[in-house]
Design a protein around this motif. Structure first.
Motif, PDB file in Angstrom:
ATOM      1  N   ALA A   1       1.006  -1.370  -0.046  1.00 50.76           N
ATOM      2  CA  ALA A   1       0.018   0.080   0.089  1.00 50.76           C
ATOM      3  C   ALA A   1       0.944   1.419   0.012  1.00 50.76           C
ATOM      4  CB  ALA A   1      -0.765  -0.020   1.271  1.00 50.76           C
ATOM      5  N   GLU A   2       0.682   2.174  -0.754  1.00 46.43           N
ATOM      6  CA  GLU A   2       1.055   3.547  -0.698  1.00 46.43           C
ATOM      7  C   GLU A   2       0.324   4.474   0.372  1.00 46.43           C
ATOM      8  OE1 GLU A   2       0.007   5.501  -4.362  1.00 46.43           O
ATOM      9  OE2 GLU A   2       1.084   3.703  -5.582  1.00 46.43           O
ATOM     10  N   THR A   3       1.285   5.065   1.230  1.00 47.06           N
ATOM     11  CA  THR A   3       0.491   5.671   2.245  1.00 47.06           C
ATOM     12  C   THR A   3       0.719   7.389   2.036  1.00 47.06           C
ATOM     13  OG1 THR A   3       2.534   6.083   3.755  1.00 47.06           O
ATOM     14  CG2 THR A   3       1.147   3.911   3.786  1.00 47.06           C
ATOM     15  N   SER A   4      -0.321   7.880   2.733  1.00 46.60           N
ATOM     16  CA  SER A   4      -0.457   9.363   2.800  1.00 46.60           C
ATOM     17  C   SER A   4      -1.385   9.961   3.646  1.00 46.60           C
ATOM     18  CB  SER A   4      -0.886  10.099   1.272  1.00 46.60           C
ATOM     19  OG  SER A   4      -2.227   9.228   0.993  1.00 46.60           O
ATOM     20  N   THR A   5      -1.975  10.940   3.709  1.00 42.62           N
ATOM     21  CA  THR A   5      -2.820  11.589   4.709  1.00 42.62           C
ATOM     22  C   THR A   5      -4.115  12.505   4.137  1.00 42.62           C
ATOM     23  OG1 THR A   5      -1.767  13.654   5.050  1.00 42.62           O
ATOM     24  CG2 THR A   5      -1.054  11.889   6.557  1.00 42.62           C
ATOM     25  N   LEU A   6      -5.090  12.234   4.826  1.00 47.79           N
ATOM     26  CA  LEU A   6      -6.305  12.828   4.215  1.00 47.79           C
ATOM     27  C   LEU A   6      -6.900  13.611   5.258  1.00 47.79           C
ATOM     28  CD1 LEU A   6      -8.414  13.219   1.885  1.00 47.79           C
ATOM     29  CD2 LEU A   6      -9.642  11.254   2.931  1.00 47.79           C
ATOM     30  N   THR A   7      -7.286  14.938   4.928  1.00 43.94           N
ATOM     31  CA  THR A   7      -8.090  15.818   6.027  1.00 43.94           C
ATOM     32  C   THR A   7      -9.608  15.447   5.936  1.00 43.94           C
ATOM     33  OG1 THR A   7      -6.241  17.501   6.079  1.00 43.94           O
ATOM     34  CG2 THR A   7      -8.554  18.050   6.961  1.00 43.94           C
ATOM     35  N   THR A   8     -10.088  14.825   6.996  1.00 47.98           N
ATOM     36  CA  THR A   8     -11.684  14.272   6.745  1.00 47.98           C
ATOM     37  C   THR A   8     -12.410  15.256   7.326  1.00 47.98           C
ATOM     38  OG1 THR A   8     -11.337  13.216   8.850  1.00 47.98           O
ATOM     39  CG2 THR A   8     -10.685  11.997   6.977  1.00 47.98           C
ATOM     40  N   ARG A   9     -12.201  16.216   8.387  1.00 41.68           N
ATOM     41  CA  ARG A   9     -12.911  17.065   8.967  1.00 41.68           C
ATOM     42  C   ARG A   9     -11.881  18.440   9.462  1.00 41.68           C
ATOM     43  NH1 ARG A   9     -14.279  15.083  14.152  1.00 41.68           N
ATOM     44  NH2 ARG A   9     -12.979  12.807  13.486  1.00 41.68           N
ATOM     45  N   PRO A  10     -12.312  19.525   9.430  1.00 40.18           N
ATOM     46  CA  PRO A  10     -11.541  20.644   9.887  1.00 40.18           C
ATOM     47  C   PRO A  10     -10.483  20.165  11.053  1.00 40.18           C
ATOM     48  CG  PRO A  10     -13.466  21.537   9.395  1.00 40.18           C
ATOM     49  CD  PRO A  10     -13.811  20.095   9.297  1.00 40.18           C
ATOM     50  N   GLY A  11      -9.398  20.156  11.077  1.00 40.74           N
ATOM     51  CA  GLY A  11      -8.360  19.824  12.124  1.00 40.74           C
ATOM     52  C   GLY A  11      -8.068  18.254  12.248  1.00 40.74           C
ATOM     53  N   VAL A  12      -8.707  17.541  11.698  1.00 32.14           N
ATOM     54  CA  VAL A  12      -8.652  15.968  11.705  1.00 32.14           C
ATOM     55  C   VAL A  12      -7.895  15.700  10.406  1.00 32.14           C
ATOM     56  CG1 VAL A  12      -9.618  13.971  12.008  1.00 32.14           C
ATOM     57  CG2 VAL A  12     -10.769  15.954  13.084  1.00 32.14           C
ATOM     58  N   GLU A  13      -6.739  15.124  10.796  1.00 32.50           N
ATOM     59  CA  GLU A  13      -5.904  14.571   9.511  1.00 32.50           C
ATOM     60  C   GLU A  13      -5.469  13.035   9.894  1.00 32.50           C
ATOM     61  OE1 GLU A  13      -1.643  15.256   8.121  1.00 32.50           O
ATOM     62  OE2 GLU A  13      -2.638  16.935   7.118  1.00 32.50           O
ATOM     63  N   CYS A  14      -5.937  12.146   8.974  1.00 33.45           N
ATOM     64  CA  CYS A  14      -6.061  10.638   9.136  1.00 33.45           C
ATOM     65  C   CYS A  14      -4.828  10.119   8.186  1.00 33.45           C
ATOM     66  CB  CYS A  14      -7.334   9.917   8.874  1.00 33.45           C
ATOM     67  SG  CYS A  14      -8.432  10.680  10.101  1.00 33.45           S
ATOM     68  N   ALA A  15      -4.616   8.986   8.469  1.00 35.85           N
ATOM     69  CA  ALA A  15      -3.401   8.077   7.647  1.00 35.85           C
ATOM     70  C   ALA A  15      -4.429   7.511   6.689  1.00 35.85           C
ATOM     71  CB  ALA A  15      -2.933   7.019   8.348  1.00 35.85           C
TER      72      ALA A  15
END
Length: 309
Positions: free
Chosen positions: A18-32
């Motif tokens: 798997a390639e990994t990165s991050t995603l901001t799902t809600r304001p101030g919430v950044e998930c793997a």
């Protein structure tokens, strides 16, 4: 979203990396965020998109979740997984579920991102999107499908989904009391989460036990109450489930209550709904052969039958 590095997986179980990165799902919430790319098809076109949601305490690289993601990628789908806050490589208090709405909103964010990225990267409109979930992730997949436009999701696959929990009214009252006083204190033990009660294949069970990113502590009252509230909410929406779905349950499950899976079949107006049961433990993809092959084939074939040829 950011990206670039590869996820380090276990060497003893071959799979697509798997390639990994991050995603901001809600304001101030950044998930793997994780992405499994299928082997390059001859036509250069992916067969579909899948988002795989993990269960409580687990994460996207947890063996059971990764097995599902790798299977789908090997069969031509672009697959995404998100570590919920407090899980896996995402920040937050370990094993904390803040509320039902946060989980659903995070689930919607990654589903929308997956669909948008594949169109934006030169993909074609109409590529089917599937939502897949194990245990609590199964409930998330169903809830996300219910919130998204009916044409956006081509199917939902639930593996031993958390649609109901064996918690009596007295225990619920006690949880409410604890949540009011010590919501974040890990004080609730759960014998049902013991590996030998979830995974029958010894090698796969050992891999689950070795996984260091998994939350294996006692439950926090807020997390336990959130799970109960989630099952109540999802049960109330059964009559709204019109998406095609496959519900796979384990007859020997001691983690979730299977009775509501059968009720979902009766209440859902979906014209494409399938329930399959297996003489298995909660971790369906951790059964030994030959049952594992049957489960994997049922899972993959259901999805592929709903992809364009």
């Amino acid at each position: 979203m950011t990206g670039g590095r590869e996820a380090a997986l276990f060497d003893d179980v071959p799979c697509i990396i798997a390639e990994t990165s991050t995603l901001t799902t809600r304001p101030g919430v950044e998930c793997a965020l994780y992405k499994w790319r299928p082997p390059s098809p001859g036509s250069g076109r992916i067969r579909g998109i899948a988002v795989v949601y993990h269960g409580f305490g687990a994460h996207s690289l947890y063996p059971t979740v990764r097995y599902a993601s790798s299977l789908l990628a090997e069969n031509g789908l672009m697959v995404y997984g998100l570590d919920l806050p407090g899980h896996g490589a995402s920040p937050g208090m370990r094993g904390l579920l803040t509320c039902v709405e946060d989980m659903i909103n995070d689930g919607i964010a990654v589903a929308q991102y997956a669909a948008r990225e594949n169109v934006g990267d030169g993909g074609e409109e109409g590529v089917p999107l599937f939502l897949v979930g194990s245990s609590m992730g199964g409930a998330i997949a169903l809830a996300v499908a219910n919130r998204m436009p009916s044409s956006a999701v081509s199917g939902v696959v639930m593996l031993a989904p958390m649609l109901s929990l064996n918690v009596g009214s007295g225990s619920r009252m006690a949880l409410g009391w604890l949540n009011a006083i010590v919501p974040l204190l890990p004080i609730i033990p759960s014998s049902a989460t013991r590996p030998e009660l979830q995974y029958r294949d010894k090698e796969r069970r050992a891999e689950c036990e070795r996984n260091t990113l998994t939350y294996k502590g006692k439950l926090r009252p807020q997390s336990a109450l959130t799970c109960i509230e989630f099952t109540t909410q999802i049960q109330q929406s059964f009559h709204e489930v019109t998406v095609p779905f496959l519900c796979m349950i384990a007859d020997e499950d001691v983690v979730v209550d299977n009775s509501m899976a059968r009720e979902l079949m009766g209440k859902s107006p979906s014209k494409d709904k399938t329930l399959k049961s297996y003489a298995a433990l909660h971790g369906l993809l951790c059964e030994p052969a030959p049952l594992l092959g049957i489960i994997e084939d049922d899972f993959v074939q259901w999805v592929l039958e709903r992809c364009p040829r």
